[in-house]
Enzyme design. Structure first.
Site, PDB file in Angstrom:
ATOM      1  N   HIS A   1      55.208  47.206  31.260  1.00  0.00           N
ATOM      2  CA  HIS A   1      54.135  46.730  30.375  1.00  0.00           C
ATOM      3  C   HIS A   1      54.350  45.246  30.036  1.00  0.00           C
ATOM      4  O   HIS A   1      53.410  44.438  30.121  1.00  0.00           O
ATOM      5  CB  HIS A   1      54.114  47.572  29.094  1.00  0.00           C
ATOM      6  N   GLU A   2      55.585  44.889  29.652  1.00  0.00           N
ATOM      7  CA  GLU A   2      55.870  43.493  29.301  1.00  0.00           C
ATOM      8  C   GLU A   2      55.746  42.592  30.526  1.00  0.00           C
ATOM      9  O   GLU A   2      55.269  41.450  30.418  1.00  0.00           O
ATOM     10  CB  GLU A   2      57.272  43.385  28.699  1.00  0.00           C
TER      11      GLU A   2
ATOM     12  N   HIS B   1      52.208  41.562  31.139  1.00  0.00           N
ATOM     13  CA  HIS B   1      51.739  40.398  30.379  1.00  0.00           C
ATOM     14  C   HIS B   1      52.022  39.108  31.150  1.00  0.00           C
ATOM     15  O   HIS B   1      51.196  38.195  31.181  1.00  0.00           O
ATOM     16  CB  HIS B   1      52.456  40.336  29.021  1.00  0.00           C
TER      17      HIS B   1
ATOM     18  N   GLU C   1      46.618  43.954  25.676  1.00  0.00           N
ATOM     19  CA  GLU C   1      47.609  45.028  25.646  1.00  0.00           C
ATOM     20  C   GLU C   1      47.150  46.222  26.481  1.00  0.00           C
ATOM     21  O   GLU C   1      47.958  46.862  27.159  1.00  0.00           O
ATOM     22  CB  GLU C   1      47.868  45.457  24.201  1.00  0.00           C
TER      23      GLU C   1
END
Length: 418
Positions: free
Chosen positions: A278-279, A282, A358
């Protein structure tokens, strides 16, 4: 004017706090929609009855304190002006030196001390609830140490920025907002660059991830995403909190992949990999740079609107406050008030953009790993450890949530199809 301010400020603040209290504690619906009951998004399926009770109470109390803090900050700025504290701070700084480069930092120090003292009860309330509900395990002395670091760091940075701002205001009375914005751009980039290696280590110890097998897996994900990372960092947050987190921050050769040790202790490796994916998402989607661009663009709007509005405010009340003009450092609380109000108005739009980013990172992570069970499990454990409210009321979401609610995130993951 002072008596009228006290009466009206106290009355309006009391009414607002009472209404927010009733809204959060009685009126708002924190429940689970019938369609999601029994699913992985239903906290009753992964929280005990006691955890459900604690989560409901903790989230509501913390949100209440946060909502109360917003108008409280505005009251402080107005009070500093109405009671003449701003003019007093200016007069004192002028007695110390005739140079603006010295007067402004002295004024900022006085104002920072006063606002820190007045907002201390709000900060302490946040800490008290975190400790009371088992989220924070940081000692009071350790918490005060972090408070002092934040105070002096923010005061130093603020003094530098405000000194430069008032020098520009005095030299370019009609274009100071534009030149201030131009100077803010390299500053924001510089702060983003030094954040991981200069500022973050002031609060915690960072070291290389001890689990080398897990580090290899994370770096493989990073390599697949073309992230120039050679190691993964672990930070010892367990001495402060039981909550979990992970992030990628910094730019250039200061970019860092960071895991809280609470995340490592509370999640399985598969779940940690989903959080890291997930990070990484980004980074792949350039959210770090979009955040920087957004900060630059929004600061231009705020500075321009602040320039337009501060003159209106000072024309109406400047004489009563003892403020000589916009180039008088005593006008700073009025300028901060205007900027704070403008920021408040723009908050829902900014948070909506953040929630969309997000959601995109969640989608990237599940498509990268295709491990639905680990993805759902990671968010469920995050909710348990942080006593998070998985389905906050709309008002809370719009003004405080930069992420989709955990209910929305888990629902999306459960419905994911390759």
């Amino acid at each position: 004017m002072k008596k009228r301010f006290v009466i009206w400020a106290g009355l309006l603040f009391a009414i607002y706090a009472t209404l927010m209290g009733f809204y959060l504690l009685s009126w708002a619906d924190f429940g689970v929609p019938d369609a999601l009951k029994g699913t992985g998004a239903d906290p009753a399926t992964f929280m005990s009855e006691r955890e459900l009770e604690l989560s409901a109470a903790y989230s509501r109390y913390q949100v209440f304190v946060s909502f109360v803090a917003m108008p409280y900050e505005w009251i402080i700025y107005i009070g500093v002006l109405v009671f003449g504290a701003s003019a007093l701070f200016r007069n004192t700084s002028e007695k110390v030196s005739r140079f603006t480069s010295i007067q402004v930092p002295i004024y900022v120090l006085f104002l920072s001390i006063l606002t820190w003292v007045l907002t201390f009860p709000i900060d302490f309330a946040h800490r008290w609830f975190s400790v009371e509900y088992g989220i924070s395990n940081q000692t009071f002395s350790g918490w005060m140490r972090d408070q002092m670091i934040s105070f002096w760091l923010s005061t130093l940075i603020t003094a530098l920025l405000i000194t430069a701002l008032y020098l520009l205001i005095r030299k370019f009375p009609k274009r100071w907002w534009l030149f201030a914005w131009m100077g803010l751009i390299p500053f924001l980039i510089f702060m983003m660059y030094i954040q991981p290696v200069v500022i973050d280590p002031l609060y915690n110890d960072f070291y290389e991830l001890q689990d080398k097998e897990l580090e290899t897996k994370i770096l493989a994900l990073a390599d697949e995403a073309d992230i120039p990372a050679e190691r993964v960092y672990e930070v010892n947050m367990s001495e402060k909190t039981n909550a979990m987190n992970a992030y990628v921050n910094g730019i250039g050769d200061n970019l860092r992949i960071v895991l809280w040790d609470t995340t490592l202790n509370g999640l399985e490796d598969r779940e940690v990999l989903f959080i890291m994916a997930h990070e990484i998402g980004h980074y792949v989607m350039n959210h770090l740079y979009w955040n920087l661009f957004g900060a630059i663009a929004s600061s231009l709007v705020l500075l321009y609107l602040g320039y337009r509005l501060i003159h209106v405010v000072l024309r109406k009340w400047g004489d009563a406050w003892g403020v000589r003009g916009i180039d008088d450092i005593a006008s700073l609380p009025a300028l901060l008030l205007v900027v704070s109000l403008l920021s408040f108005v723009s908050t829902p739009a900014e948070l909506a953009i953040s929630r969309n980013a997000e959601k995109a990172a969640d989608t990237y992570a599940i498509e990268m790993l295709e491990d639905k069970e680990a993805a759902v499990g990671s968010f469920q454990k995050l909710a348990v450890n942080g006593l998070s409210d998985v389905n906050p009321p709309a008002l809370v979401k719009f003004f405080q949530y930069g992420h989709p609610t955990l209910m929305e995130r888990i629902k999306m993951l459960e419905n994911y199809e390759k």
